[in-house]
Design a protein around this motif. Structure first.
Motif, PDB file in Angstrom:
ATOM      1  N   LEU A   1       0.838  -1.199   0.000  1.00  0.00           N
ATOM      2  CA  LEU A   1       0.000   0.000   0.000  1.00  0.00           C
ATOM      3  C   LEU A   1       0.873   1.250   0.000  1.00  0.00           C
ATOM      4  CD1 LEU A   1      -2.822   1.143  -0.014  1.00  0.00           C
ATOM      5  CD2 LEU A   1      -2.911   0.861   2.470  1.00  0.00           C
ATOM      6  N   GLY A   2       2.004   1.204   0.702  1.00  0.00           N
ATOM      7  CA  GLY A   2       2.936   2.328   0.687  1.00  0.00           C
ATOM      8  C   GLY A   2       3.461   2.591  -0.706  1.00  0.00           C
ATOM      9  N   LYS A   3       3.774   1.527  -1.440  1.00  0.00           N
ATOM     10  CA  LYS A   3       4.229   1.683  -2.830  1.00  0.00           C
ATOM     11  C   LYS A   3       3.138   2.311  -3.685  1.00  0.00           C
ATOM     12  CE  LYS A   3       6.028  -0.930  -6.786  1.00  0.00           C
ATOM     13  NZ  LYS A   3       5.117  -0.312  -7.771  1.00  0.00           N
ATOM     14  N   LEU A   4       1.902   1.837  -3.514  1.00  0.00           N
ATOM     15  CA  LEU A   4       0.775   2.365  -4.285  1.00  0.00           C
ATOM     16  C   LEU A   4       0.549   3.844  -3.989  1.00  0.00           C
ATOM     17  CD1 LEU A   4      -1.662   1.834  -6.164  1.00  0.00           C
ATOM     18  CD2 LEU A   4      -2.963   1.187  -4.136  1.00  0.00           C
ATOM     19  N   LEU A   5       0.582   4.203  -2.707  1.00  0.00           N
ATOM     20  CA  LEU A   5       0.369   5.594  -2.313  1.00  0.00           C
ATOM     21  C   LEU A   5       1.494   6.492  -2.824  1.00  0.00           C
ATOM     22  CD1 LEU A   5      -0.820   4.983   1.359  1.00  0.00           C
ATOM     23  CD2 LEU A   5      -2.232   5.810  -0.540  1.00  0.00           C
TER      24      LEU A   5
END
Length: 324
Positions: free
Chosen positions: A305-309
């Motif tokens: 999710l950090g990568k996506l954000l």
């Protein structure tokens, strides 16, 4: 190489993972509980930082490879609490020479990302505590339950464990029939007699996690066919499914999205899992129920999710520059 860090903190443990750009697990570290309501704020923050340090030590890669970190720590729910957590992590990383974006998300979002690859749907958590989350594609968030061990936590390890020890004491008083949980508890905790349980339960150092640990014995007794243990799991599964149904009833769009089941009670008790599903499917037989309890850990969902954000943030930044 780009490295994405993810952390999942709760009342039992703090789980941290590091992934590369392909989503492959590079390192993992598990530390002590970090929910500030289970300990003090200072202790919770210390354990978060310890988990980050433990992960970085196992990772053994250049600090320049660090790209982002995403955290979800139960108990840090208000904007003020999340800001405190974010600032503490930023400062801690800076001391190690790491300057990267810090994203604070909910335990629901990282668990859905781990199970589904996206962060919308319904998540039912039954671990030490319990809560139901619903995330719609429009970004709105809804929840039922999650009111803690005094006001709620139906269908949780804590509630099951508490009812297990209450049941064996009522059995001792002959107010309820005999249960195999009595012998199991005496053996597991090396008690000379079941009345010695009182001293253990009321010891001031014992936390919610110690009470929740009795749920394992209740689960084992139910698997062996003990009527008292089976009744506890049945009633708690019914109560949690009613909480989940209330969430779906209030937000019809969630009825079209997957329902992910997560947490140690779902993972270790097939009896509880089956009873919960049966009850929830009576509410709506069209629901898609996904077993997320045996899949990737939520800490990896946090890293993803950090990568996506980060990608979304970079995309917006580039779009803004093009418009200028």
């Amino acid at each position: 190489m780009k490295v994405y860090l993810g952390l999942d903190g709760g009342g039992t443990k703090t789980d941290a993972s590091a992934l590369n750009e392909a989503g492959e697990l590079l390192a993992r570290y598990i530390g002590g509980p970090s929910n500030p309501h289970s300990a003090t704020l200072g202790v919770a923050l210390t354990r978060v930082m310890s988990a980050i340090d433990g992960l970085l030590e196992r990772l053994q890669t250049d600090v320049a490879d660090m790209t982002s970190i995403c955290l979800a720590v139960s108990g840090f729910s208000t904007k003020e609490e999340q800001a405190c957590l974010k600032n503490a992590v930023l400062q801690h990383l800076l001391k190690r020479g790491i300057s990267i974006p810090v994203f604070i998300q909910s335990e629901g979002q990282i668990s859905l990302m781990a199970a589904l690859g996206n962060s919308f749907g319904t998540l039912i958590i039954s671990g030490t505590g319990s809560i139901c989350y619903g995330y719609s594609p429009d970004g709105s968030c809804h929840r039922t339950g999650g009111w803690g061990h005094l006001l709620g936590d139906e269908g949780s390890g804590y509630r099951i464990g508490l009812r297990a020890v209450q049941t064996v004491m009522r059995s001792h008083d002959a107010a309820q029939p005999p249960t195999v949980m009595t012998g199991m508890i005496m053996e597991e905790y090396c008690l000379q007699q079941i009345t010695d349980l009182k001293e253990y339960i009321y010891h001031p150092s014992h936390t919610k996690a110690e009470i929740a640990a009795f749920s394992k014995l209740c689960i084992g007794a139910a698997e062996a066919g003990d009527p008292a243990a089976t009744a506890i799991l049945s009633e708690e599964a019914e109560a949690l499914s009613d909480t989940a149904a209330a969430l779906l009833r209030q937000n019809p769009v969630l009825m079209t999205l997957p329902v992910v089941l997560s947490g140690s009670v779902f993972r270790y008790s097939r009896v509880f899992y089956r009873l919960f599903c049966q009850r929830l499917l009576k509410f709506s037989s069209a629901l898609e129920i996904v077993d997320g309890s045996h899949g990737a850990p939520p800490s990896t969902g946090a890293a993803r999710l950090g990568k996506l954000l980060l990608d979304e943030t970079d995309g917006k930044s580039k779009h803004h520059h093009r418009q200028q």
